[in-house]
Enzyme design. Structure first.
Site, PDB file in Angstrom:
ATOM      1  N   THR A   1      37.473  28.309  46.627  1.00  0.00           N
ATOM      2  CA  THR A   1      37.764  28.135  45.195  1.00  0.00           C
ATOM      3  C   THR A   1      38.174  29.434  44.503  1.00  0.00           C
ATOM      4  O   THR A   1      38.980  29.421  43.584  1.00  0.00           O
ATOM      5  CB  THR A   1      36.526  27.598  44.427  1.00  0.00           C
ATOM      6  OG1 THR A   1      35.436  28.489  44.638  1.00  0.00           O
ATOM      7  CG2 THR A   1      36.158  26.202  44.873  1.00  0.00           C
TER       8      THR A   1
ATOM      9  N   HIS B   1      49.292  29.411  35.449  1.00  0.00           N
ATOM     10  CA  HIS B   1      48.336  28.406  35.903  1.00  0.00           C
ATOM     11  C   HIS B   1      47.233  28.301  34.841  1.00  0.00           C
ATOM     12  O   HIS B   1      46.879  27.213  34.436  1.00  0.00           O
ATOM     13  CB  HIS B   1      47.787  28.770  37.277  1.00  0.00           C
ATOM     14  CG  HIS B   1      46.950  27.681  37.865  1.00  0.00           C
ATOM     15  ND1 HIS B   1      47.427  26.406  38.051  1.00  0.00           N
ATOM     16  CD2 HIS B   1      45.652  27.666  38.271  1.00  0.00           C
ATOM     17  CE1 HIS B   1      46.458  25.655  38.553  1.00  0.00           C
ATOM     18  NE2 HIS B   1      45.378  26.379  38.693  1.00  0.00           N
TER      19      HIS B   1
ATOM     20  N   THR C   1      39.287  29.279  33.291  1.00  0.00           N
ATOM     21  CA  THR C   1      38.029  29.706  33.900  1.00  0.00           C
ATOM     22  C   THR C   1      37.971  31.220  33.768  1.00  0.00           C
ATOM     23  O   THR C   1      39.004  31.885  33.700  1.00  0.00           O
ATOM     24  CB  THR C   1      37.937  29.326  35.399  1.00  0.00           C
ATOM     25  OG1 THR C   1      39.012  29.950  36.108  1.00  0.00           O
ATOM     26  CG2 THR C   1      38.026  27.814  35.589  1.00  0.00           C
TER      27      THR C   1
ATOM     28  N   ALA D   1      37.084  33.625  35.907  1.00  0.00           N
ATOM     29  CA  ALA D   1      37.664  34.369  37.028  1.00  0.00           C
ATOM     30  C   ALA D   1      39.169  34.108  37.173  1.00  0.00           C
ATOM     31  O   ALA D   1      39.946  35.027  37.411  1.00  0.00           O
ATOM     32  CB  ALA D   1      36.950  33.993  38.319  1.00  0.00           C
TER      33      ALA D   1
ATOM     34  N   GLU E   1      44.844  35.845  37.657  1.00  0.00           N
ATOM     35  CA  GLU E   1      46.271  35.582  37.451  1.00  0.00           C
ATOM     36  C   GLU E   1      46.910  36.722  36.665  1.00  0.00           C
ATOM     37  O   GLU E   1      48.041  37.132  36.947  1.00  0.00           O
ATOM     38  CB  GLU E   1      46.484  34.245  36.717  1.00  0.00           C
ATOM     39  CG  GLU E   1      47.971  33.899  36.567  1.00  0.00           C
ATOM     40  CD  GLU E   1      48.226  32.473  36.102  1.00  0.00           C
ATOM     41  OE1 GLU E   1      47.260  31.794  35.683  1.00  0.00           O
ATOM     42  OE2 GLU E   1      49.396  32.035  36.160  1.00  0.00           O
TER      43      GLU E   1
ATOM     44  N   LYS F   1      48.051  24.331  29.486  1.00  0.00           N
ATOM     45  CA  LYS F   1      46.840  23.545  29.782  1.00  0.00           C
ATOM     46  C   LYS F   1      45.913  23.495  28.572  1.00  0.00           C
ATOM     47  O   LYS F   1      45.093  22.592  28.448  1.00  0.00           O
ATOM     48  CB  LYS F   1      46.076  24.151  30.959  1.00  0.00           C
ATOM     49  CG  LYS F   1      46.657  23.797  32.324  1.00  0.00           C
ATOM     50  CD  LYS F   1      45.702  24.187  33.436  1.00  0.00           C
ATOM     51  CE  LYS F   1      46.278  23.892  34.811  1.00  0.00           C
ATOM     52  NZ  LYS F   1      47.264  24.891  35.262  1.00  0.00           N
TER      53      LYS F   1
ATOM     54  N   PHE G   1      42.659  25.107  44.277  1.00  0.00           N
ATOM     55  CA  PHE G   1      41.491  25.112  45.139  1.00  0.00           C
ATOM     56  C   PHE G   1      41.998  24.900  46.565  1.00  0.00           C
ATOM     57  O   PHE G   1      42.942  24.138  46.786  1.00  0.00           O
ATOM     58  CB  PHE G   1      40.556  23.949  44.788  1.00  0.00           C
ATOM     59  CG  PHE G   1      39.646  24.245  43.619  1.00  0.00           C
ATOM     60  CD1 PHE G   1      39.708  25.445  42.939  1.00  0.00           C
ATOM     61  CD2 PHE G   1      38.714  23.311  43.220  1.00  0.00           C
ATOM     62  CE1 PHE G   1      38.851  25.712  41.871  1.00  0.00           C
ATOM     63  CE2 PHE G   1      37.853  23.565  42.160  1.00  0.00           C
ATOM     64  CZ  PHE G   1      37.921  24.762  41.483  1.00  0.00           C
TER      65      PHE G   1
END
Lengths: 411, 83
Positions: free
Chosen positions: A271, A302, A306, A308, A313, A333, A398
């Site tokens: 992940t 992307h 999150t 991390a 990115e 998103k 993932f």
């Protein structure tokens, strides 16, 4: 053999729009499709927010007979596909059918059917479940229905690489045409996983954003210091990809040329994202496009929101575009949610529409700068009249799969 | 309601067909029911008549009358047994 590949049709059904126009208008206006889910099981969820397709009534699109064989994930794909085919004015003559194909991405496929079936046998002890359960739930059902509907007799392939599924599907369709295996491809992704079990599984992974106490629509906060996860979404996006010569010969409207694609695998953690793998995918797609980083005018990140992921990115983009990169990067998103297997297609479409309209959609809910995320994320306010020549869309999954797509103005 | 009337109603509803086309000698094929539609239809028949239809039984079904005959036979056998 190497041919040019152009995008001649777009179709989308999403939480922020049921057509490309409505979709892009929502993104530019910073309208969120994230809301409290109204579902019978919603009160048993710890996290109730999702980016569902609102006011969706399958009967508006399909006859009752047809619906018994087409589950939600395939319905979305067929709706987006029909829009894209109509938008492209696409007609495939009988002798061309073997030169036309479809590639789609999906994460969970027919999740609704599978869950209903499990509920029946495990919970209610029913001796039987829906007779077409296998055909409704198989992961390649959506692509196959597109193949059947439009008589696409070339490749019919479904990619399942989690969050990168449909970016891979589009990239592989591009290669089909580029290398001469096909002349026309429908490519995209579909996802319909806002089911009780799937949502519980995501809750358990502790990567979902909690509901914003003041505004559920503002729960997904990519690149903002106070971000705390992704919001699940559903929907589909399908593009018509076409050999440039064919498209020009028939006088098709051309949105953009798909000039670059590649994928890589982190091979480091199931992940945890890894900027090294992401960097390789971006560089390799740029090489495929014959472009320099400076040529890219916008990156649809992307950007899952999150902790991390957004930092990693950012690092990867800096590695490719320079420590002080000025390229605008946004995560749509924040509005349409994480559409999982469809998200790469939804976001690539956002990037293509950005290029087409010379307008950059914002990252909404970005109110707390994070020192580790210090690029230009187009916070909260879209930008119009931006001269764009080429755009990039990132999808990092993932499992470690990274996919990058690059579109450029067709000239 | 006779068995025939019941299945006419069910087919008309499930497959959006005109009731007047559903004559006993009509073949399922002529009504546009492919193999998958037949499987779905038999599933609903099992529900409606509270019977179980084995795969072997389904192989000989061509017309609506065949469906009626099989249902009536199975209702008699399976419900006869239970009582």
């Amino acid at each position: 053999m190497s041919r040019r590949v152009v995008i001649t049709g777009l179709g989308v059904i999403s939480s922020v729009g049921k057509s490309p126009d409505e979709f892009f208008a929502s993104l530019m206006a910073g309208r969120s499709g994230i809301r409290r889910l109204q579902a019978p099981f919603a009160d048993k969820l710890d996290i109730r927010i999702a980016a569902n397709v609102p006011d969706y009534n399958p009967a508006d699109y399909f006859s009752k007979v047809k619906l018994s064989g087409i589950e939600r994930v395939s319905q979305f794909a067929l709706i987006a596909g029909a829009q894209a085919v109509a938008d492209a004015g696409l007609e495939i003559a009988e002798e061309e059918q073997t030169r036309a194909g479809v590639t789609l991405g999906t994460g969970l496929g027919g999740a609704t059917t599978l869950e209903e079936g499990y509920e029946q046998v495990f919970l209610r002890g029913d001796p039987r479940i829906k007779p077409l359960s296998v055909l409704l739930s198989m992961n390649n059902a959506a692509a196959s229905h597109l193949s059947l509907t439009y008589k696409l007799q070339g490749a019919n392939v479904t990619y399942s690489t989690a969050c990168a599924s449909s970016a891979i599907a589009i990239g592989e369709a591009y290669r089909q045409i580029k290398h001469g295996y096909a002349d026309v491809m429908l490519a995209g992704g579909s996802e319909a996983l806002l089911t009780f079990g799937a949502m519980k599984a995501w809750e358990a992974l502790r990567t979902l954003a909690t509901e914003d106490p003041n505004d559920p629509g503002a729960s997904c906060k990519p690149f903002s210091k106070d971000r705390n996860g992704l919001v699940l979404g559903e929907g589909a996006a399908v593009l018509v990809l076409e050999d440039a010569e064919r498209a020009v010969a028939r006088g098709a409207k051309i949105y953009a040329e798909l000039v670059g694609y590649d994928c890589s695998s982190d091979a480091s953690h199931i992940t945890k994202p890894d900027s090294a793998g992401q960097t390789r995918a971006m560089r390799s797609a740029l090489r495929d496009a014959g472009l320099q980083p400076a040529d890219i005018g916008y990156i649809n990140a992307h950007g899952t929101a999150t902790q991390a992921g957004d930092i990693e990115e950012t690092r990867a983009i800096k590695a490719v575009f320079g420590e002080h990169a000025k390229v605008p990067v946004s995560s749509t998103k924040s509005m349409h949610g994480h559409v999982m297997g469809a998200t790469g297609a939804v976001e690539f479409m956002a990037a293509v529409l950005a290029l087409h309209h010379q307008a950059i959609p914002p990252t909404i809910n970005l109110h707390q700068p994070d020192p580790e995320c210090d690029l230009d994320y187009v916070p909260n306010q879209g930008r119009r009249d931006v001269p764009l020549d080429a755009v990039m869309s990132n999808s990092f999954a993932f499992g470690g799969t990274n996919a990058v797509l690059i579109a450029r103005k067709f000239a | 309601m006779s068995t025939l009337q019941t299945i006419q109603r069910m087919i008309a509803e499930q497959f959006e067909l005109k009731p007047e086309d559903l004559v006993p000698e009509a073949t399922l094929e002529s009504l546009g029911l492919d193999s998958l539609s037949v499987i779905e239809f038999m599933f609903n028949i099992e529900d409606e008549f509270k019977i179980k239809l084995s795969n072997e039984l389904l192989e000989n079904i061509k017309t609506l009358q065949d469906v009626v005959d099989i249902i009536e036979k199975q209702v008699a056998e399976q419900h006869g047994k239970a009582e």
